[in-house]
Write a protein that holds these residues in place. Sequence first.
Motif: not given
Length: 752
Positions: A371, A400-402, A549
């Motif tokens: 992370s 991408h955030e996911n 996005w």
Amino acid sequence: MAWHLLLPLVMLGISPIPGAFQDSALSPTQEEPEDLDCGRPEPSARIVGGSDAQPGSWPWQVSLHHGGGHICGGSLIAPSWVLSAAHCFITNGTLEPAAEWSVLLGVHSQDGPLDGAHARAVAAIMVPANYSQVELGADLALLRLASPASLGPAVQPVCLPRASHRFAHGTACWATGWGDVQEADPLPLPWVLQEVELRLLGEAACQCLYSRPGPFNLTLQLLPGMLCAGYPEGRRDTCQGDSGGPLVCEEGGRWFQAGITSFGFGCGRRNRPGVFTAVASYEAWIREQVMGSEPGPAFPIQPQKPQSDPQELREENCTIALPECGKAPRPGAWPWEARVMVPGSRPCYGALVSESWVLAPASCFLDRSSSDGPPRDLDTWQVLLPSRPRAERVARLVPHENATWDDAFDLALLQLGAPVNLSVAPRPVCLPHPEHYFLPGSRCRLARWGRGESAPGPGALLEAELLGRWWCHCLYGRKGAAVPLPGDPPHALCPAYREEEEAGRCWNDSCWSLLCQEEGTWFLAGIRDLPSGCLRPRAFFPLQTHGPWISHVTRGAYLEDQLAWDWGPDGEETETQTCPPHTEYGACGLRPEAAPMGVLWPWLAEVHVAGDRVCTGILLAPGWVLVATHCVLRPGSTTVPYIEVYLGRAGASPLPQGHQTSSAPPLLCQTTEGSWVLVGVAVQGSRELFAAIGPEEAWISQTVGEAHFLPPSGSPHWPTGGSNLCPQELARASGSPRAVHFLLLLTLLIQS
């Protein structure tokens, strides 16, 4: 496909209600007061494709608030009057109460101190009685303020054109507002007023553009009182939230309001310019409503007649803009293929999507177990593009955030250190809008995506054909799930390969992207194949769900409209469909509408018995095939010979020399839901007598455990004619003690 009103919320299907709107009866015109000046902003130090406006440069621009937030734009035309669009104030055919609206004047940024700005309540809202919906015209409204605006450097009225006023085709005008900067991409904080230069299009040129069918065969008939502004190539336009705002043109040192932002198909799309309400056409109606107000709006005489080419006034050339993306000299020679070189790692393949951005899998660059965020050594990364002699530097990585938890979001955008020149190679690939519908049967190719070396042989040129959405969705979806209709993003895209064995591999952990062609233009349609067993056809995550996005990050990626939309006269693609029963491994009994490579039944297996026999088998579950006993075992023998089972090629490949087919053909019936059911298997020496499968449910279920049997209420559909006749007595036949001797279950040793 709906027209996009330029509001935060789309309001369509508005029907007129008699008496709900102000009467539009005309009356003699009145001269404007001599003492009202207009269209002269104070000197100052200057939307889709637009930029921040300078404070005070557009002093007539107002913000219309409802429920505590900005909804539409408008223009101050007199101290007590604001001009806007009718569709901003009508919901389900009803005019909203004026008391619920307020007008903010002199505002530049809607976030922060409102220096010089002030608000006014709305005393009345007037809309033409013949307004019903935007595409039918008369989309304008007048708002009478409860008290006059305080005029000053930041608050000034704009001039209005007379009915005889003519704006020359090609005139450079300006639209302003606080609307979305791209489709579904709101203006970011601090919400500074945006401006964009647009060119007026003549009626003939605009009608020509809108007469050319777009996705879903959408066209538009321009009506009197409408005007168009924009560019055939798109990319600059008004958008949601700009509705009601002004389109102004400068003449003789004054700014005249030529149009009111009304509607458009999307925002900034190719060959789809914005449609505005032509203010000059409504001079009489405006004068009628403001009669008696002092001072009223100013309608100055046009300073000088613009000199127009007589031929231009009669007819304009209709120049259709062609896509600026997706052009390849031949399949496999992809000018957008980008190879990202990260020190210490294998190359990662992606695609150039704009002059400054490359799209690639995030898994190439991010450790999913960490992370720590994006890497910090970007200055050592390089991007190799076709026909570029030197490597490009990477300035920024935007995952991408996911991307860290879902393969469907395994995407990252890499910003190049400097934009590349797209007038020569390389070229970007086209990206689909969310409502893009790739038609079944579309011709597609596989391209490298992610890490790894290129595939051996012709792998990188594998040709594929899209299978129907119903079949693909139901294979990977849920029991009883509704299939997304055209215009709704699919859950998966399923191509059938001409070389299935080659296409099913990932060499050195590399994967594929799916490129589909429409009218000679290539779209990046899908990324990575869904995790699936070897018995299912490949399926790709659709890229179109990520269009917003990508557009938000890049502010310049080439999202392109659908170019092929001929679905034929049957209209089957627009009917609501649901999925048949499912097993743990997806829907059973699904047969592709278009059978690739001559494989008519995807559950048929070739059972090669040592020696010279080839039998027909039926795939019941990922590890089990049902076959007739007499086809495999010699008479009187209980020893099982050496057997090989081939899946997915029954009927497509010639048998080895010397082999004979000893077939026990299956009897298949189709249910009303669309799935196929194995009812029986032919007994030895007959094509008319069958061993019924139903009575053997207990034995098959106990042995296999994963086979799916039709529930009692789901009996097959017996057609009234044709060759698929299935006798009901067979479906309900009781089992014979000898029936089990006709059937043999083979467990498969699956090799990866």
